[in-house]
Design a protein around this motif. Structure first.
Motif, PDB file in Angstrom:
ATOM      1  N   LEU A 125       1.149  -1.358   0.117  1.00 41.72           N
ATOM      2  CA  LEU A 125      -0.185   0.162  -0.288  1.00 41.72           C
ATOM      3  C   LEU A 125       0.528   1.592   0.245  1.00 41.72           C
ATOM      4  O   LEU A 125       0.403   1.936  -0.647  1.00 41.72           O
ATOM      5  N   VAL A 126       2.302   1.084   0.759  1.00 37.11           N
ATOM      6  CA  VAL A 126       2.781   1.934   0.848  1.00 37.11           C
ATOM      7  C   VAL A 126       3.889   2.818  -0.069  1.00 37.11           C
ATOM      8  O   VAL A 126       4.818   3.354  -0.325  1.00 37.11           O
ATOM      9  N   HIS A 141      -7.790  12.578  -6.547  1.00 39.96           N
ATOM     10  CA  HIS A 141      -6.156  11.373  -4.535  1.00 39.96           C
ATOM     11  C   HIS A 141      -6.126  10.618  -5.345  1.00 39.96           C
ATOM     12  O   HIS A 141      -5.643   9.781  -5.116  1.00 39.96           O
ATOM     13  N   GLU A 142      -7.703  10.076  -5.439  1.00 45.51           N
ATOM     14  CA  GLU A 142      -8.125   8.444  -5.559  1.00 45.51           C
ATOM     15  C   GLU A 142      -7.442   7.614  -6.557  1.00 45.51           C
ATOM     16  O   GLU A 142      -6.768   6.392  -5.826  1.00 45.51           O
ATOM     17  N   ASP A 152      -4.192   7.506  -6.254  1.00 44.37           N
ATOM     18  CA  ASP A 152      -3.361   6.971  -5.770  1.00 44.37           C
ATOM     19  C   ASP A 152      -3.011   6.622  -4.611  1.00 44.37           C
ATOM     20  O   ASP A 152      -3.024   5.496  -3.956  1.00 44.37           O
ATOM     21  N   PHE A 153      -4.500   5.672  -4.119  1.00 50.94           N
ATOM     22  CA  PHE A 153      -5.031   4.755  -3.336  1.00 50.94           C
ATOM     23  C   PHE A 153      -5.988   3.706  -3.555  1.00 50.94           C
ATOM     24  O   PHE A 153      -6.400   3.126  -3.649  1.00 50.94           O
ATOM     25  N   THR A 154      -5.341   2.397  -4.245  1.00 50.41           N
ATOM     26  CA  THR A 154      -5.512   1.721  -5.265  1.00 50.41           C
ATOM     27  C   THR A 154      -5.391   0.389  -5.716  1.00 50.41           C
ATOM     28  O   THR A 154      -6.102  -0.543  -6.185  1.00 50.41           O
ATOM     29  N   ASN A 155      -4.043   0.827  -5.018  1.00 49.76           N
ATOM     30  CA  ASN A 155      -3.657  -0.935  -4.898  1.00 49.76           C
ATOM     31  C   ASN A 155      -4.066  -1.847  -3.576  1.00 49.76           C
ATOM     32  O   ASN A 155      -4.679  -1.279  -2.492  1.00 49.76           O
ATOM     33  N   ILE A 156      -4.502  -2.792  -4.544  1.00 44.84           N
ATOM     34  CA  ILE A 156      -5.195  -3.481  -2.835  1.00 44.84           C
ATOM     35  C   ILE A 156      -4.359  -5.132  -2.688  1.00 44.84           C
ATOM     36  O   ILE A 156      -4.654  -5.947  -2.334  1.00 44.84           O
ATOM     37  N   ARG A 157      -3.083  -4.686  -3.739  1.00 42.99           N
ATOM     38  CA  ARG A 157      -2.500  -5.820  -2.717  1.00 42.99           C
ATOM     39  C   ARG A 157      -1.736  -6.196  -1.839  1.00 42.99           C
ATOM     40  O   ARG A 157      -0.965  -5.178  -1.584  1.00 42.99           O
ATOM     41  N   MET A 158      -1.188  -7.068  -0.401  1.00 40.88           N
ATOM     42  CA  MET A 158      -1.041  -7.036   0.791  1.00 40.88           C
ATOM     43  C   MET A 158       0.655  -6.993   0.296  1.00 40.88           C
ATOM     44  O   MET A 158       1.128  -8.072  -0.870  1.00 40.88           O
ATOM     45  N   LEU A 214      -9.439   7.625   1.685  1.00 43.44           N
ATOM     46  CA  LEU A 214      -9.493   7.273   0.742  1.00 43.44           C
ATOM     47  C   LEU A 214      -8.838   5.848   1.224  1.00 43.44           C
ATOM     48  O   LEU A 214      -8.498   4.547   1.222  1.00 43.44           O
ATOM     49  N   GLN A 227      -8.962   1.862   0.511  1.00 42.52           N
ATOM     50  CA  GLN A 227      -8.318   0.808   0.627  1.00 42.52           C
ATOM     51  C   GLN A 227      -7.522  -0.317   1.719  1.00 42.52           C
ATOM     52  O   GLN A 227      -7.561  -1.871   0.758  1.00 42.52           O
ATOM     53  N   GLU A 262      -7.847  -3.830   0.841  1.00 32.59           N
ATOM     54  CA  GLU A 262      -7.330  -5.279   0.413  1.00 32.59           C
ATOM     55  C   GLU A 262      -7.466  -6.713   1.257  1.00 32.59           C
ATOM     56  O   GLU A 262      -7.021  -7.364   1.510  1.00 32.59           O
ATOM     57  N   HIS A 285      -9.977  -8.042  -0.682  1.00 31.59           N
ATOM     58  CA  HIS A 285      -9.206  -8.874  -1.728  1.00 31.59           C
ATOM     59  C   HIS A 285      -8.379 -10.109  -1.504  1.00 31.59           C
ATOM     60  O   HIS A 285      -8.938 -11.158  -1.980  1.00 31.59           O
ATOM     61  N   LEU A 322     -13.206   0.215  -5.624  1.00 33.18           N
ATOM     62  CA  LEU A 322     -12.340   0.507  -3.969  1.00 33.18           C
ATOM     63  C   LEU A 322     -13.106   2.170  -4.240  1.00 33.18           C
ATOM     64  O   LEU A 322     -12.817   2.153  -3.004  1.00 33.18           O
ATOM     65  N   GLN A 323     -12.808   2.789  -4.842  1.00 29.65           N
ATOM     66  CA  GLN A 323     -12.998   4.482  -3.912  1.00 29.65           C
ATOM     67  C   GLN A 323     -14.104   5.266  -4.939  1.00 29.65           C
ATOM     68  O   GLN A 323     -13.901   5.886  -4.941  1.00 29.65           O
ATOM     69  N   ASN A 326       1.042  -2.849   6.725  1.00 30.86           N
ATOM     70  CA  ASN A 326       3.050  -3.031   6.095  1.00 30.86           C
ATOM     71  C   ASN A 326       3.613  -3.535   6.957  1.00 30.86           C
ATOM     72  O   ASN A 326       4.524  -3.215   5.871  1.00 30.86           O
TER      73      ASN A 326
END
Lengths: 543, 543
Positions: A3-4, A58-59, A61-67, B134, B138, B142, B145, B159-160, B396
């Motif tokens: 995510l980060v 902004h959204e 930027d926050f679309t990754n859902i893979r841990m 957001l 997210q 996660e 998912h 997601l968003q 994380n």
């Protein structure tokens, strides 16, 4: 990719050597330390209220859902947090954030939340809370005493009596209102000859047994939407929430309420509760609490006061008159995360009668057994933190003297804003405030001139005025220098968009208010120009 | 006298000069600093699990309900806190506290709660949460998912997307279960020709419109009591919660469940939900989730999985098989304050369909408007802290690798306890554990000898056995050196009191387990002696 990781522009920050936590001890030792302190300090120095783009931009930027597979280093996480979270939150520390029921918190609140996390007690049962069970009951008793002022012998009998309850701590005001209404229904439709009670048999059977066609909740048109949530959750439906119109002063009309109570008597309609509001969310109005209390008593109806905002004033003798009549309630909801200056997530519902929750008790074989001290017997929520300590700290560290000081300051700032509005050519005050919430509007010169001549607005003019006020508030938030909120008051004359200032930050100054009004004025000029330019009344305010 | 002054034996601590906070700035600057750190450090070094007297002896100390006039000094408050609160809480840091769903937290959790308090965002609306809106979406994505594994395009779409919701953060598992059941009912009894939907018209009208006589919730006899709370709150009543007996292995019986589903079809009974449990509170059993999922699909019934305890395993590919079938659920409740090692007060309810909450949306004119990003549109709770950051940090900073390590350790400790019980003459394992919760009993020699000869116990012997086990566990808690919990399993053969060990503290060692069993053994000997002494079966276990 975690995510980060997306956010970490510097690849060096993510050196893999940081990412090896070989043992569980390493995982536990992971700390972020006091490094946030600098970032928060900078935030508190910063004037900006909002430095975030509109979320629609902004959204992405926050679309990754893979841990994340491997753990991220503490340094990387911190870099993310300081840049993305602190940088793009709303700066509630700013004295120019004057728009919601949130103020800066006293320094000890952060220390207390840390302590609560370190202890990590669970209030649902004694085996995970021990003495904090007694402390929670004591704090509730202290609030109960301030609100209801029962005689000493009442507290001697009930305060620490596990078979009774003077109230519950909840995660918020919504849960406090839900608790009151649900428990009142359980009490009213309790067991009787040939009937097991609503908690066993359900609403359908209860209404049949007690011979009612309908159940309603009565209160002002300004009731908080959590009352509707309660009605939906409880199977009553939104239709059961009957909103009594307010008088011109903005308070519920007791005459109309009495008419409604009479009508219910005649229609086999059960009145679950009369609701009084001590500080409406939108306008800060305090209903005529004593008068409503007399009505509720006369008709034998449960009286709940939603004092989420205003209940705090009952703790200061000096300010108690602001919520006069609160002692007539059967139950009272107060949010500690509003005017008791606790962080988000703590409210309470006080029960005047120590037996109020009797028909709503929960028992299981693994906790909350009959006879036990387990607080979970009386709460809708289950596992809960010992957030009661936030209240305990405030009551002791501020004391009544400290709280009175803080309340005074909010009321002084309120008077100041009201006086500035009176002197202004652009704004006018919508209601004389009961507490520290001020609603007002911008009005362009041509409409003001009509108003001064006593010429009523056309529907289109009214609509334009609403659109302008909404547009000003939205631009103000996005510009990010100052902030008040907005709401749409549903009036008999039609919807009315107003600005809403909440003066609960005692560290704000008169000059902050001046700056805020000046900011709005400048935005208003440019918004008014756009309206002139499009020269049409169907101008659309963006989301 | 304040709440705290009672405790301060040293009058010097309360020197009045400390008690003057002249300005609001002074009140805000009040800090308790890092001084707790030493006390917590001492606590973490301390072996004692519980150093508190029984509350009945302690309660007289917490009876003052008079609020403090002047503020107390920070030093005085700290002295109280360290002595009375830290000293008399349950020491959940102890590796010998093996009895509840609570473990020590990684170091960064305290840092994160401080950060959350400092930011004090309110997730109900964008104007007080900004980017954290957001981030919350997210993090939920996660988890979604990991649990449901929907295709990437689903998350790109939903997601968003503020018009959809993949789930909500709640204050606890109870609220997550309530959310699932309430929203499922709102969806099932939604608007249709000539009917406004249950959220407007209420349960009574909905049942009439849809032609049902009854509504039930079906699940194992081991369902958590929050399901009963939901049924009570929603007006369905406890009778609507139908508990299907477990098989000998402790899992719900799918054959019995199918019979019940058939019966409901024939009786105009609406089945609101089939509930699968991924880790029952009492025994840690995981229902046959895939089989239940197939049944729910066949009968067209909402499938909710209460994975408050076991849902965390879905986040580790290595452990996912433990909760196999979880992906068939329509909604899943997971507690972050259980096996996601967050402090008390955070759980979530995941929605497989992004449109699940559509019929349960809340809107007002001051927030949560249609079209807005405000998360409050989809939650029962209103104002809420940004506790989602606790989860964000864990995902994380531990990552899947870290979490797998921690899960592994709990399972190793579980195997160890099971093997020790197998070798023991005093204790026997009650169930082969599915996860990391172990239930077992003490059995005195004369009963063990009967059992070995295949002679069934009399009712009185059964009762005595229950009383002894309950007495041992209560003495163990009061003695305070080690801890497991106890529960009463409702079996067809009668009630059965068992010890319940929860092996979720990855810092505990095999030796801690040995010490705990030895402690129980010694207590058991003395309890058994008392039972011999009274030589009667009506020995009463104290509260």
């Amino acid at each position: 990719m975690s995510l980060v990781e997306d956010f970490l522009a510097e690849p060096t920050v993510l050196s893999t050597s940081d990412r090896q936590y070989k043992t569980i001890q390493d995982l536990y030792a992971l700390s972020l330390g006091d490094v946030f302190q600098q970032a928060f300090h900078e935030l508190s120095q910063q004037d900006k209220v909002n430095a975030c783009r509109p979320l629609s931009e902004h959204e992405a930027d926050f679309t990754n859902i893979r841990m994340s597979q491997s753990p991220l280093s503490a340094e990387s996480y911190r870099a993310f947090f300081e840049k993305e979270v602190i940088g793009h939150s709303v700066n509630l520390l700013s004295p120019k954030f004057l728009g919601h029921m949130t103020a800066p918190l006293p320094g000890f609140m952060a220390d207390m939340t840390t302590a609560i996390t370190r202890l990590n007690q669970n209030q649902v049962k004694v085996e995970t809370s021990n003495v904090l069970t007694l402390i929670e009951r004591q704090v509730i008793g202290e609030l109960h005493h301030k609100v209801f002022g029962a005689p000493e012998r009442f507290y001697r009998q009930s305060l620490q009596n596990p078979e009774q309850s003077l109230g519950v701590i909840t995660s918020g005001g919504t849960m406090a209102n839900i608790t009151s209404l649900s428990y009142a229904l359980n009490k009213a439709f309790g067991p009787s000859a040939g009937f097991d009670g609503i908690t066993k048999a359900g609403l359908f059977a209860a209404m049949r047994h007690y011979g009612y066609q309908d159940v309603v909740i009565l209160g002002s048109q300004r009731m908080h939407y959590s009352i509707d949530k309660a009605a939906k959750l409880m199977g009553l439906g939104e239709r059961s929430v009957v909103r009594i119109p307010a008088t011109a002063s903005g308070h519920v009309d007791p005459v109309a309420l009495r008419r409604k109570l009479d009508a219910c008597r005649q229609n086999q309609t059960f009145v679950l509760a009369v609701i009084g509001i001590a500080g409406t969310t939108e306008t800060g109005h305090v209903d005529p609490l004593a008068e409503l209390g007399e009505l509720a008593r006369e008709y034998g109806v449960h009286y709940h006061i939603d004092a989420a905002w205003g209940g705090a004033y009952a703790l200061s003798e000096k300010h108690r008159a602001l919520v006069q009549g609160i002692e007539l309630a059967d139950t009272v909801a107060i949010c500690a995360h509003k005017q008791l200056y606790a962080p988000m997530g703590i409210s309470c519902c006080l029960f005047k009668s120590a037996d109020f929750a009797r028909d709503s008790e929960n028992n299981t074989s693994y906790q909350c057994k009959k006879g036990s001290y387990d607080l979970g017997r009386y709460t809708i929520e289950g596992s809960r933190p010992a957030s009661v300590l936030l209240l305990h700290a405030l009551l002791n560290l501020w004391g009544e003297v400290g709280m009175a000081k803080v309340f005074d300051r909010g009321l002084v700032l309120t008077d100041y804003l009201v006086s500035r509005l009176a002197q202004s050519d652009e704004f006018y005050l919508y209601y004389q405030p009961d507490l520290n919430i001020v609603v007002y509007r911008y009005m362009p010169p041509h409409l003001r001139s009509l108003a001064e001549q006593g010429i009523p607005f056309t529907d289109l003019q009214r609509q334009q005025l609403n659109q302008m006020n909404a547009a000003i508030q939205q631009q103000q938030f996005q510009k990010g220098d100052t902030f008040v909120s907005a709401t749409t008051l549903r009036e008999v004359t039609g919807d009315c968009v107003v600005f809403r200032a909440v003066l609960c930050n005692p560290l704000a100054t008169e000059s902050d208010i001046d700056v805020m009004l000046e900011d709005q004025k400048q935005i208003a000029v440019s918004v008014a120009r756009r309206f002139d330019h499009v020269n049409s009344f169907d101008f659309r305010v963006g989301k």
